[in-house]
Scaffold this motif. Structure first.
Motif, PDB file in Angstrom:
ATOM      1  N   ILE A  35      54.567  84.199  41.591  1.00  0.00           N
ATOM      2  CA  ILE A  35      53.519  84.646  42.425  1.00  0.00           C
ATOM      3  C   ILE A  35      53.656  83.590  43.732  1.00  0.00           C
ATOM      4  O   ILE A  35      53.438  84.209  44.964  1.00  0.00           O
ATOM      5  CB  ILE A  35      52.061  84.234  41.791  1.00  0.00           C
ATOM      6  CG1 ILE A  35      52.004  85.358  40.656  1.00  0.00           C
ATOM      7  CG2 ILE A  35      51.046  84.426  42.758  1.00  0.00           C
ATOM      8  CD1 ILE A  35      50.741  85.085  39.748  1.00  0.00           C
ATOM      9  N   MET A  36      53.669  82.321  43.623  1.00  0.00           N
ATOM     10  CA  MET A  36      53.849  81.560  44.895  1.00  0.00           C
ATOM     11  C   MET A  36      54.741  81.622  45.713  1.00  0.00           C
ATOM     12  O   MET A  36      54.640  81.519  46.885  1.00  0.00           O
ATOM     13  CB  MET A  36      53.572  79.868  44.264  1.00  0.00           C
ATOM     14  CG  MET A  36      52.100  79.747  43.661  1.00  0.00           C
ATOM     15  SD  MET A  36      51.995  77.875  43.392  1.00  0.00           S
ATOM     16  CE  MET A  36      53.116  77.886  42.276  1.00  0.00           C
ATOM     17  N   ARG A  37      55.964  82.143  45.133  1.00  0.00           N
ATOM     18  CA  ARG A  37      57.290  82.576  45.995  1.00  0.00           C
ATOM     19  C   ARG A  37      56.860  83.681  46.695  1.00  0.00           C
ATOM     20  O   ARG A  37      57.280  83.799  47.966  1.00  0.00           O
ATOM     21  CB  ARG A  37      58.534  82.483  45.202  1.00  0.00           C
ATOM     22  CG  ARG A  37      58.977  81.436  44.777  1.00  0.00           C
ATOM     23  CD  ARG A  37      60.488  81.671  43.887  1.00  0.00           C
ATOM     24  NE  ARG A  37      60.483  82.386  43.088  1.00  0.00           N
ATOM     25  CZ  ARG A  37      60.469  82.111  41.769  1.00  0.00           C
ATOM     26  NH1 ARG A  37      60.360  80.725  41.438  1.00  0.00           N
ATOM     27  NH2 ARG A  37      60.438  83.113  41.164  1.00  0.00           N
ATOM     28  N   GLY A  38      56.244  84.711  46.073  1.00  0.00           N
ATOM     29  CA  GLY A  38      55.743  85.776  46.771  1.00  0.00           C
ATOM     30  C   GLY A  38      54.614  85.435  47.991  1.00  0.00           C
ATOM     31  O   GLY A  38      54.827  86.000  49.049  1.00  0.00           O
ATOM     32  N   PHE A  76      53.509  85.042  53.675  1.00  0.00           N
ATOM     33  CA  PHE A  76      52.946  84.228  54.825  1.00  0.00           C
ATOM     34  C   PHE A  76      53.749  83.963  55.977  1.00  0.00           C
ATOM     35  O   PHE A  76      53.291  84.095  57.068  1.00  0.00           O
ATOM     36  CB  PHE A  76      52.566  82.792  54.151  1.00  0.00           C
ATOM     37  CG  PHE A  76      52.076  81.558  55.091  1.00  0.00           C
ATOM     38  CD1 PHE A  76      50.701  81.843  55.457  1.00  0.00           C
ATOM     39  CD2 PHE A  76      52.927  80.931  55.512  1.00  0.00           C
ATOM     40  CE1 PHE A  76      50.413  80.728  56.422  1.00  0.00           C
ATOM     41  CE2 PHE A  76      52.432  79.797  56.138  1.00  0.00           C
ATOM     42  CZ  PHE A  76      51.115  79.728  56.991  1.00  0.00           C
ATOM     43  N   LEU A  77      55.114  83.707  55.515  1.00  0.00           N
ATOM     44  CA  LEU A  77      56.023  83.365  56.484  1.00  0.00           C
ATOM     45  C   LEU A  77      56.359  84.754  57.521  1.00  0.00           C
ATOM     46  O   LEU A  77      56.458  84.834  58.624  1.00  0.00           O
ATOM     47  CB  LEU A  77      57.286  82.864  56.069  1.00  0.00           C
ATOM     48  CG  LEU A  77      56.982  81.459  55.588  1.00  0.00           C
ATOM     49  CD1 LEU A  77      58.330  80.979  54.983  1.00  0.00           C
ATOM     50  CD2 LEU A  77      56.551  80.479  56.657  1.00  0.00           C
ATOM     51  N   GLU A  78      56.421  85.978  56.518  1.00  0.00           N
ATOM     52  CA  GLU A  78      56.899  87.098  57.293  1.00  0.00           C
ATOM     53  C   GLU A  78      55.751  87.804  58.028  1.00  0.00           C
ATOM     54  O   GLU A  78      56.015  88.413  59.158  1.00  0.00           O
ATOM     55  CB  GLU A  78      57.236  88.222  56.248  1.00  0.00           C
ATOM     56  CG  GLU A  78      58.684  87.662  55.543  1.00  0.00           C
ATOM     57  CD  GLU A  78      59.140  88.744  54.551  1.00  0.00           C
ATOM     58  OE1 GLU A  78      58.279  89.534  53.976  1.00  0.00           O
ATOM     59  OE2 GLU A  78      60.201  88.561  54.132  1.00  0.00           O
ATOM     60  N   LEU A  79      54.573  87.511  57.589  1.00  0.00           N
ATOM     61  CA  LEU A  79      53.381  88.323  58.104  1.00  0.00           C
ATOM     62  C   LEU A  79      52.537  87.234  59.154  1.00  0.00           C
ATOM     63  O   LEU A  79      52.509  87.763  60.301  1.00  0.00           O
ATOM     64  CB  LEU A  79      52.474  88.925  57.561  1.00  0.00           C
ATOM     65  CG  LEU A  79      53.466  90.019  56.447  1.00  0.00           C
ATOM     66  CD1 LEU A  79      52.145  91.025  55.499  1.00  0.00           C
ATOM     67  CD2 LEU A  79      53.855  91.037  57.294  1.00  0.00           C
ATOM     68  N   LEU A 115      56.400  73.916  40.382  1.00  0.00           N
ATOM     69  CA  LEU A 115      57.147  73.939  41.747  1.00  0.00           C
ATOM     70  C   LEU A 115      56.254  74.575  42.742  1.00  0.00           C
ATOM     71  O   LEU A 115      56.209  76.053  42.547  1.00  0.00           O
ATOM     72  CB  LEU A 115      58.493  74.427  41.747  1.00  0.00           C
ATOM     73  CG  LEU A 115      59.349  73.498  40.896  1.00  0.00           C
ATOM     74  CD1 LEU A 115      60.904  74.090  41.039  1.00  0.00           C
ATOM     75  CD2 LEU A 115      59.632  72.174  41.209  1.00  0.00           C
ATOM     76  N   VAL A 116      55.432  74.252  43.807  1.00  0.00           N
ATOM     77  CA  VAL A 116      54.768  74.720  44.580  1.00  0.00           C
ATOM     78  C   VAL A 116      55.568  74.776  45.977  1.00  0.00           C
ATOM     79  O   VAL A 116      55.804  73.630  46.483  1.00  0.00           O
ATOM     80  CB  VAL A 116      53.283  73.787  44.936  1.00  0.00           C
ATOM     81  CG1 VAL A 116      52.540  74.559  45.912  1.00  0.00           C
ATOM     82  CG2 VAL A 116      52.617  73.969  43.439  1.00  0.00           C
ATOM     83  N   PRO A 117      55.793  75.930  46.554  1.00  0.00           N
ATOM     84  CA  PRO A 117      56.710  75.920  47.712  1.00  0.00           C
ATOM     85  C   PRO A 117      55.812  75.481  49.076  1.00  0.00           C
ATOM     86  O   PRO A 117      54.372  75.503  48.971  1.00  0.00           O
ATOM     87  CB  PRO A 117      56.807  77.378  47.897  1.00  0.00           C
ATOM     88  CG  PRO A 117      55.700  78.314  46.971  1.00  0.00           C
ATOM     89  CD  PRO A 117      55.186  77.224  46.105  1.00  0.00           C
TER      90      PRO A 117
END
Length: 159
Positions: free
Chosen positions: A18-21, A26-29, A57-59
């Motif tokens: 979920i956090m990777r998504g 966040f970065l794309e939009l 692991l939190v990105p």
């Protein structure tokens, strides 16, 4: 491998997915057209209703603007713990007993002061409930009893 550890591993994998998504979105939009990009991960060990999840692991992004919606910054446990503490407190358990109980479940010690801060949220509701107006008539009568066998010097069996 125990069932609990399998469940914790499954929850960890799904939270990380979920956090990777989230960071991708966040970065794309939200960060489109900026030089902001991924910057690895940091680890968290949150306490959940499934136990402690070690090494989650939190990105993160280079600008430090990304924040997952799964939990707040520096949050050590999910809201289930506060809800459980409030329910236990409402049932009549003392703050010390609750602290010991939580320590047995999670392995972390919670002081009576911490428990009191959490239970302060419901003290007003409890007071309102204690002082609520009662109906003059009830259609149900609930009786409770306790059967204890005693043994005295003069009587062999007494109830």
């Amino acid at each position: 491998m125990t069932l609990e550890s399998v469940i914790r591993q499954f929850v960890k994998e799904k939270l990380e997915l979920i956090m990777r998504g989230e960071i991708k979105h966040f970065l794309e939009l939200e960060q489109a057209g900026t030089s902001n990009m991924r910057n690895g991960y940091y680890q968290r060990n949150p306490d959940t209703q499934y136990g402690r999840i070690e090494g989650l692991l939190v990105p993160r992004d280079r600008n430090g603007e990304f924040q997952t919606q799964l939990f707040a910054p520096y949050q050590r446990h999910t809201g289930w713990l506060e809800e459980a503490i409030i329910r236990i407190y409402q049932s009549g358990m003392s703050t010390r007993e609750i602290g010991k109980f939580i320590e047995r479940i999670l392995g972390n010690a919670y002081s009576p002061a911490t428990i009191s801060r959490i239970t302060d949220v419901v003290k007003e509701d409890i007071e309102k409930w204690h002082h609520r107006p009662l109906s003059k008539r009830y259609s149900v009568l609930y009786l409770d009893g306790l059967y204890v066998k005693l043994r005295r010097d003069t009587v062999e069996k007494e109830v």
